[in-house]
Design an enzyme around this catalytic site. Structure first.
Site, short mmCIF file in Angstrom:
data_model
loop_
_atom_site.label_atom_id
_atom_site.label_comp_id
_atom_site.label_asym_id
_atom_site.label_seq_id
_atom_site.Cartn_x
_atom_site.Cartn_y
_atom_site.Cartn_z
N LYS A 133 17.55 11.97 73.57
CA LYS A 133 19.24 11.60 74.57
C LYS A 133 19.45 12.35 75.62
O LYS A 133 20.16 11.01 76.29
CB LYS A 133 20.14 12.75 73.79
CG LYS A 133 19.95 12.64 72.21
CD LYS A 133 20.57 13.29 70.99
CE LYS A 133 20.55 12.43 69.83
NZ LYS A 133 19.04 12.31 69.37
N LYS A 168 25.91 15.98 69.38
CA LYS A 168 24.34 15.52 68.84
C LYS A 168 23.54 16.38 69.19
O LYS A 168 23.31 17.12 70.29
CB LYS A 168 23.65 13.53 70.07
CG LYS A 168 25.04 12.90 69.65
CD LYS A 168 24.54 11.29 70.48
CE LYS A 168 25.48 10.69 70.46
NZ LYS A 168 24.85 9.09 71.00
N ARG A 218 20.73 -2.06 68.84
CA ARG A 218 19.42 -1.90 69.25
C ARG A 218 18.78 -2.63 70.04
O ARG A 218 18.99 -3.38 69.27
CB ARG A 218 18.36 -1.06 67.78
CG ARG A 218 16.95 -0.90 68.38
CD ARG A 218 16.48 0.05 69.70
NE ARG A 218 17.40 1.50 68.67
CZ ARG A 218 16.21 2.28 68.26
NH1 ARG A 218 14.95 2.02 67.12
NH2 ARG A 218 16.44 3.36 67.73
N ARG A 232 23.53 -2.73 63.72
CA ARG A 232 24.03 -1.88 63.21
C ARG A 232 24.81 -1.46 62.82
O ARG A 232 25.99 -0.86 63.73
CB ARG A 232 22.75 -0.36 63.51
CG ARG A 232 21.23 -0.49 63.16
CD ARG A 232 20.96 0.59 63.96
NE ARG A 232 20.66 0.78 65.56
CZ ARG A 232 20.44 1.94 65.86
NH1 ARG A 232 19.89 2.95 65.44
NH2 ARG A 232 21.55 1.82 67.20
N ARG A 240 28.16 7.20 61.24
CA ARG A 240 27.32 7.25 61.53
C ARG A 240 26.79 5.39 61.37
O ARG A 240 26.71 5.73 60.11
CB ARG A 240 25.41 7.89 61.36
CG ARG A 240 26.17 9.40 61.71
CD ARG A 240 25.64 10.20 61.47
NE ARG A 240 25.25 10.63 60.16
CZ ARG A 240 24.86 11.58 58.97
NH1 ARG A 240 23.89 12.70 59.85
NH2 ARG A 240 25.24 11.62 57.84
N ASP A 280 19.38 2.63 72.46
CA ASP A 280 20.63 2.30 71.76
C ASP A 280 21.50 2.19 72.40
O ASP A 280 21.64 2.47 73.49
CB ASP A 280 21.09 3.73 70.61
CG ASP A 280 19.36 4.03 70.10
OD1 ASP A 280 19.38 2.80 69.51
OD2 ASP A 280 19.75 4.82 68.95
N GLU A 288 21.92 5.75 73.94
CA GLU A 288 20.41 6.75 73.66
C GLU A 288 18.30 5.78 74.16
O GLU A 288 18.78 4.35 74.48
CB GLU A 288 19.65 7.29 72.39
CG GLU A 288 20.71 8.03 71.81
CD GLU A 288 20.05 8.72 70.65
OE1 GLU A 288 19.28 8.41 69.91
OE2 GLU A 288 21.00 9.36 69.64
N ASN A 290 14.96 5.14 72.47
CA ASN A 290 13.99 6.01 72.25
C ASN A 290 13.11 5.11 72.99
O ASN A 290 11.72 3.86 72.19
CB ASN A 290 14.56 5.34 70.47
CG ASN A 290 15.68 5.29 70.18
OD1 ASN A 290 15.71 6.88 69.55
ND2 ASN A 290 16.91 4.90 70.92
#
Length: 321
Positions: A133, A168, A218, A232, A240, A280, A288, A290
């Site tokens: 994050k 978050k 993503r 998603r 979420r 993301d 984000e 990842n």
């Protein structure tokens, strides 16, 4: 090539979903040896990183009428052997987050691999530098309005200014602990106290993006270049969009704005040795980055007819020449 994958226990992996399995399958199909290990099987001996490795042979999944089907059993393991990791061509660090103390210590052990001899994906120092994050904050033109703080008053001021925000926790994964904040919520103080451990731990607070209802995209990047994406969507009973919270996935394209975001990240990702990354994006904003064990490859391949695992292994082949 000889490739090692540091994964969670293999019997816990889902061959129809997990990206680690997709990467290992691709390596096997392309003619390489695949070995697996776990973070608790890493050591440093005489200044070199070693691991207890097991050779794995896979039965690749089959895509039948739009669904993956796996054999049972879908893998076979050899006995364990202690191997100096510098004798391998590449090591993939694919243990799932969160970044616990054991995970952190594993990255320190991986520092004792000479990357001129063995490629480590992703770089141990890069993983440590890239809280999934916090790392996004340096890309100021890509992210929504964001603060990081343990201070209740600062959070309240931010939420009142934005009207609505998303909190978050910095160390969680898969949507765990993410909350919607509204200034008029009578539970506001308690939410902040619980999330910040009474003001001792900072949290990220971002302006709420109404486009979240349309999905959380993503995008997979390989050496800074986008190579696939999926959308998603929330289950309807949960705001979420994470797959781990029951969300569904859908085919999608990468927009010009999202290509622009990838371009903003590319040089920094390469500098930090972050080769295989999932970002993301919601509503054209980066939320984000990842780097620990990004997933989504199975779903993208199913939608788009791609072979992202092959692209990754072929990139390693070129890098090792």
């Amino acid at each position: 090539m000889k490739l090692a994958f540091i994964i969670d226990p293999i019997h816990l992996l889902d061959p129809c979903h997990d990206t680690s399995v997709a990467l290992m399958e691709a390596a096997q199909i392309l003619g390489h040896e695949i070995w697996v290990t776990q973070v608790n099987q890493l050591s440093v001996v005489e200044g070199k990183a070693w691991a207890l490795l097991e050779r794995v042979e896979l039965i690749p999944v089959q895509l039948v009428e739009g669904r993956y089907q796996a054999a049972n059993p879908w893998y076979k393991l050899s006995s364990r052997t202690l191997v100096c990791l510098e004798t391998l061509d590449a090591v993939f660090m694919r243990t799932d987050p969160p970044v616990t103390v054991a995970y952190l210590y594993a990255t320190y052990i991986l520092d004792y691999i000479d990357q001129n001899k063995t490629l480590v994906i992703n770089s141990p120092s890069g993983i440590r530098a890239a809280n999934e994050k916090m790392y996004a904050l340096q890309f100021t033109k890509a992210i929504p309005e964001t603060i990081v703080t343990p201070q209740k008053q600062l959070i309240r001021q931010f939420v009142e200014a934005q009207g609505r925000a998303v909190l978050k926790p910095l160390g969680n994964k898969a949507g765990e602990g993410i909350l919607i904040l509204e200034g008029g919520d009578r539970n506001f103080n308690s939410i902040i106290e619980l999330s910040t451990l009474q003001g001792q731990v900072p949290v990220m607070v971002q302006t709420y993006l109404p486009e979240a209802k349309d999905g959380d995209k993503r995008i997979i990047l390989l050496n800074g270049e986008p190579i696939g994406a999926l959308n998603r969507l929330s289950s309807g009973s949960d705001f979420r969009n994470n797959m781990a919270t029951g969300g569904t996935v859908a085919q999608t394209d990468i927009t010009p704005r999202e290509y622009e975001i990838c371009t903003q990240l590319a040089e920094t990702l390469r500098k930090d040795g972050l080769i295989f990354v999932g970002i993301d994006v919601i509503g054209g904003y980066l939320t984000e980055v990842n780097v620990t064990s990004p997933t989504g490859v199975r779903e993208i391949d199913r939608f788009d007819g791609t072979r992202i695992g092959h692209q990754v292994i072929q990139w390693v082949e070129r890098a090792k020449k």
